[in-house]
Write an enzyme that holds these catalytic residues in place. Structure first.
Site, PDB file in Angstrom:
ATOM      1  N   LYS A  22      -6.447 -10.502   0.830  1.00  0.00           N
ATOM      2  CA  LYS A  22      -6.181 -11.129   2.131  1.00  0.00           C
ATOM      3  C   LYS A  22      -7.193 -10.651   3.178  1.00  0.00           C
ATOM      4  CE  LYS A  22      -1.880  -9.563   2.196  1.00  0.00           C
ATOM      5  NZ  LYS A  22      -1.854  -8.867   0.883  1.00  0.00           N
ATOM      6  N   ARG A 102       6.398 -11.574   6.122  1.00  0.00           N
ATOM      7  CA  ARG A 102       6.537 -11.006   4.784  1.00  0.00           C
ATOM      8  C   ARG A 102       7.976 -11.080   4.301  1.00  0.00           C
ATOM      9  NH1 ARG A 102       1.980  -7.227   4.806  1.00  0.00           N
ATOM     10  NH2 ARG A 102       1.801  -6.249   2.771  1.00  0.00           N
ATOM     11  N   ARG A 137      -9.911   0.673  -4.321  1.00  0.00           N
ATOM     12  CA  ARG A 137     -10.301   0.317  -2.954  1.00  0.00           C
ATOM     13  C   ARG A 137     -10.625   1.575  -2.136  1.00  0.00           C
ATOM     14  NH1 ARG A 137      -6.383  -3.266   0.640  1.00  0.00           N
ATOM     15  NH2 ARG A 137      -4.884  -1.694  -0.004  1.00  0.00           N
ATOM     16  N   ARG A 170      -6.689   4.826   0.700  1.00  0.00           N
ATOM     17  CA  ARG A 170      -5.458   4.633   1.476  1.00  0.00           C
ATOM     18  C   ARG A 170      -4.284   5.359   0.832  1.00  0.00           C
ATOM     19  NH1 ARG A 170      -4.518  -1.605   3.082  1.00  0.00           N
ATOM     20  NH2 ARG A 170      -2.424  -1.181   2.301  1.00  0.00           N
ATOM     21  N   ARG A 181       5.065  -1.534  -3.978  1.00  0.00           N
ATOM     22  CA  ARG A 181       4.641  -2.620  -3.076  1.00  0.00           C
ATOM     23  C   ARG A 181       4.726  -3.972  -3.790  1.00  0.00           C
ATOM     24  NH1 ARG A 181      -1.030  -0.350  -1.660  1.00  0.00           N
ATOM     25  NH2 ARG A 181      -1.334  -2.319  -0.553  1.00  0.00           N
TER      26      ARG A 181
HETATM   27  P1  AP5 Z   1      -8.112  -6.497   0.193  1.00  0.00           P
HETATM   28  O1  AP5 Z   1      -8.893  -7.621   0.755  1.00  0.00           O
HETATM   29  O2  AP5 Z   1      -8.080  -5.228   0.953  1.00  0.00           O
HETATM   30  O3  AP5 Z   1      -6.635  -7.001  -0.212  1.00  0.00           O
HETATM   31  P2  AP5 Z   1      -5.343  -7.231   0.688  1.00  0.00           P
HETATM   32  O4  AP5 Z   1      -4.639  -8.419   0.134  1.00  0.00           O
HETATM   33  O5  AP5 Z   1      -5.705  -7.233   2.122  1.00  0.00           O
HETATM   34  O6  AP5 Z   1      -4.546  -5.943   0.269  1.00  0.00           O
HETATM   35  P3  AP5 Z   1      -3.603  -5.014   1.150  1.00  0.00           P
HETATM   36  O7  AP5 Z   1      -3.380  -3.752   0.355  1.00  0.00           O
HETATM   37  O8  AP5 Z   1      -4.163  -4.846   2.527  1.00  0.00           O
HETATM   38  O9  AP5 Z   1      -2.307  -5.831   1.172  1.00  0.00           O
HETATM   39  P4  AP5 Z   1      -0.916  -5.315   1.466  1.00  0.00           P
HETATM   40  O10 AP5 Z   1      -0.276  -6.600   1.754  1.00  0.00           O
HETATM   41  O11 AP5 Z   1      -0.279  -4.499   0.432  1.00  0.00           O
HETATM   42  O12 AP5 Z   1      -1.148  -4.235   2.616  1.00  0.00           O
HETATM   43  P5  AP5 Z   1      -1.067  -4.317   4.198  1.00  0.00           P
HETATM   44  O13 AP5 Z   1      -2.126  -3.465   4.733  1.00  0.00           O
HETATM   45  O14 AP5 Z   1      -0.948  -5.712   4.654  1.00  0.00           O
HETATM   46  O15 AP5 Z   1      -8.687  -6.235  -1.285  1.00  0.00           O
HETATM   47  C1  AP5 Z   1      -8.182  -5.188  -2.085  1.00  0.00           C
HETATM   48  C2  AP5 Z   1      -9.341  -4.538  -2.882  1.00  0.00           C
HETATM   49  O16 AP5 Z   1      -9.811  -5.471  -3.851  1.00  0.00           O
HETATM   50  C3  AP5 Z   1     -10.566  -4.162  -2.033  1.00  0.00           C
HETATM   51  O17 AP5 Z   1     -11.107  -2.975  -2.527  1.00  0.00           O
HETATM   52  C4  AP5 Z   1     -11.537  -5.330  -2.206  1.00  0.00           C
HETATM   53  O18 AP5 Z   1     -12.885  -4.910  -2.099  1.00  0.00           O
HETATM   54  C5  AP5 Z   1     -11.191  -5.808  -3.607  1.00  0.00           C
HETATM   55  N1  AP5 Z   1     -11.265  -7.259  -3.741  1.00  0.00           N
HETATM   56  C6  AP5 Z   1     -10.905  -8.192  -2.820  1.00  0.00           C
HETATM   57  N2  AP5 Z   1     -11.090  -9.438  -3.321  1.00  0.00           N
HETATM   58  C7  AP5 Z   1     -11.536  -9.263  -4.595  1.00  0.00           C
HETATM   59  C8  AP5 Z   1     -11.902 -10.163  -5.643  1.00  0.00           C
HETATM   60  N3  AP5 Z   1     -11.846 -11.493  -5.467  1.00  0.00           N
HETATM   61  N4  AP5 Z   1     -12.319  -9.621  -6.830  1.00  0.00           N
HETATM   62  C9  AP5 Z   1     -12.387  -8.279  -7.000  1.00  0.00           C
HETATM   63  N5  AP5 Z   1     -12.064  -7.375  -6.043  1.00  0.00           N
HETATM   64  C10 AP5 Z   1     -11.644  -7.872  -4.861  1.00  0.00           C
HETATM   65  O19 AP5 Z   1       0.351  -3.628   4.435  1.00  0.00           O
HETATM   66  C11 AP5 Z   1       0.535  -2.256   4.158  1.00  0.00           C
HETATM   67  C12 AP5 Z   1       1.971  -1.864   4.430  1.00  0.00           C
HETATM   68  O20 AP5 Z   1       2.282  -2.097   5.814  1.00  0.00           O
HETATM   69  C13 AP5 Z   1       3.054  -2.629   3.649  1.00  0.00           C
HETATM   70  O21 AP5 Z   1       3.255  -2.076   2.373  1.00  0.00           O
HETATM   71  C14 AP5 Z   1       4.252  -2.444   4.588  1.00  0.00           C
HETATM   72  O22 AP5 Z   1       4.797  -1.149   4.452  1.00  0.00           O
HETATM   73  C15 AP5 Z   1       3.631  -2.521   5.956  1.00  0.00           C
HETATM   74  N6  AP5 Z   1       3.654  -3.908   6.504  1.00  0.00           N
HETATM   75  C16 AP5 Z   1       2.564  -4.667   6.817  1.00  0.00           C
HETATM   76  N7  AP5 Z   1       2.962  -5.869   7.262  1.00  0.00           N
HETATM   77  C17 AP5 Z   1       4.305  -5.885   7.221  1.00  0.00           C
HETATM   78  C18 AP5 Z   1       5.287  -6.855   7.544  1.00  0.00           C
HETATM   79  N8  AP5 Z   1       4.947  -8.066   8.010  1.00  0.00           N
HETATM   80  N9  AP5 Z   1       6.596  -6.512   7.377  1.00  0.00           N
HETATM   81  C19 AP5 Z   1       6.952  -5.311   6.937  1.00  0.00           C
HETATM   82  N10 AP5 Z   1       6.074  -4.349   6.587  1.00  0.00           N
HETATM   83  C20 AP5 Z   1       4.757  -4.634   6.751  1.00  0.00           C
HETATM   84 MG    MG Z   2      -5.184  -6.035   3.776  1.00  0.00          MG
END
Ligand code: AP5
Ligand code: MG
Length: 227
Positions: A22, A102, A137, A170, A181
């Protein structure tokens, strides 16, 4: 906002399991279309690093791989989307939400506030690819840039290509937490697919990052977005 003058209201949501890409796709879309990108995960990590009450509370959930309570998240987004960078010239909301909503109550909250999406992009990746993506990552706390030890390595090991900051692993990117997760996604987030139904554009995200971005851009162009 510039670059997407062909639609008046541009409320886009990026949905996908942890590690679906994302943040990576959002960066490409911001570079191309100049959208107001709001990653709730990034916002919570910034709040936690700043030591705010919300940030410290959120960290206790994030480190366990659990979702932060809905009321906290809704307040966070409600306040943020009112800021000028998420408004079109006529004052209507414009944003690319990454990681929100979410849960079904979070989707309800958007609806109730007149912020329901115009377009929902679902990044589809199988669970086994995700553990590999997230455990490799490395993120830059200084500028938010994301690397991967295998798929997007930094030119100098441990140093951000963009700003020269020190990359970190992270705290929720360890296998046991990644699995929690993924469970949270299945249980609490995947019902959004049914909620948004025909509005969802599903993108095959188990491809190279440039191919994923090209597929998303093609969808956006079909929906009238032009650069
Ligand atoms: P990346 O682009 O970083 O993926 P992402 O989908 O953004 O992953 P996140 O870990 O950020 O998603 P998440 O939803 O778990 O975490 P968030 O921070 O939102 O890519 C991942 C890796 O893969 C990178 O190293 C990249 O280089 C690589 N990559 C990307 N595309 C690729 C491809 N096509 N091929 C190969 N490699 C690739 O949330 C974290 C926490 O915050 C949650 O667990 C929760 O506790 C809290 N939180 C956030 N939002 C909410 C909400 N709305 N409600 C409740 N809790 C929330
Ligand atoms: Mg992200």
């Amino acid at each position: 906002m510039t670059g997407i003058a062909s639609k008046r209201s541009q409320k886009i949501i990026l949905v996908g399991p942890p590690g679906a890409g994302k943040g990576t796709v959002a960066k490409g879309l911001v570079d191309r279309f100049g959208l107001c990108h709001l990653s709730t995960g990034d916002m919570l990590r910034a709040a936690s690093a700043a030591g705010t009450a919300v940030g410290l509370l959120a960290k206790t959930f994030m480190d366990k791989g659990a979702l932060v309570p809905d009321d906290v998240m809704v307040r966070l987004i409600e306040e943020r989307v009112q800021q000028a960078d998420c408004r079109a010239a006529d004052g209507s909301p414009e944003f690319l939400l990454d990681g929100f909503p979410r849960t079904l109550p979070q989707a309800d909250a958007l609806q109730e506030r007149g912020l329901a999406p115009d377009l929902v992009l679902f990044l589809d990746v199988p669970g086994d690819a995700i553990v590999r993506r997230l455990s490799g990552r490395r993120t830059c706390p200084a500028c938010g840039n994301v690397h991967h030890v295998e798929f997007a390595p930094a030119k100098v090991d441990g140093i951000c290509d963009r700003c020269g900051g020190a990359l970190v692993h992270r705290s929720d990117d360890h296998e046991a937490t990644i699995r929690k997760r993924l469970d949270a996604f299945e249980l609490q987030t995947s019902p959004l697919v049914q909620r948004y139904g025909a509005m969802i554009e599903r993108v095959e995200a188990a491809q190279r990052p440039d191919a994923v971005l090209a597929a998303v851009v093609a969808v956006m162009q079909r929906h009238g977005y032009a650069d």
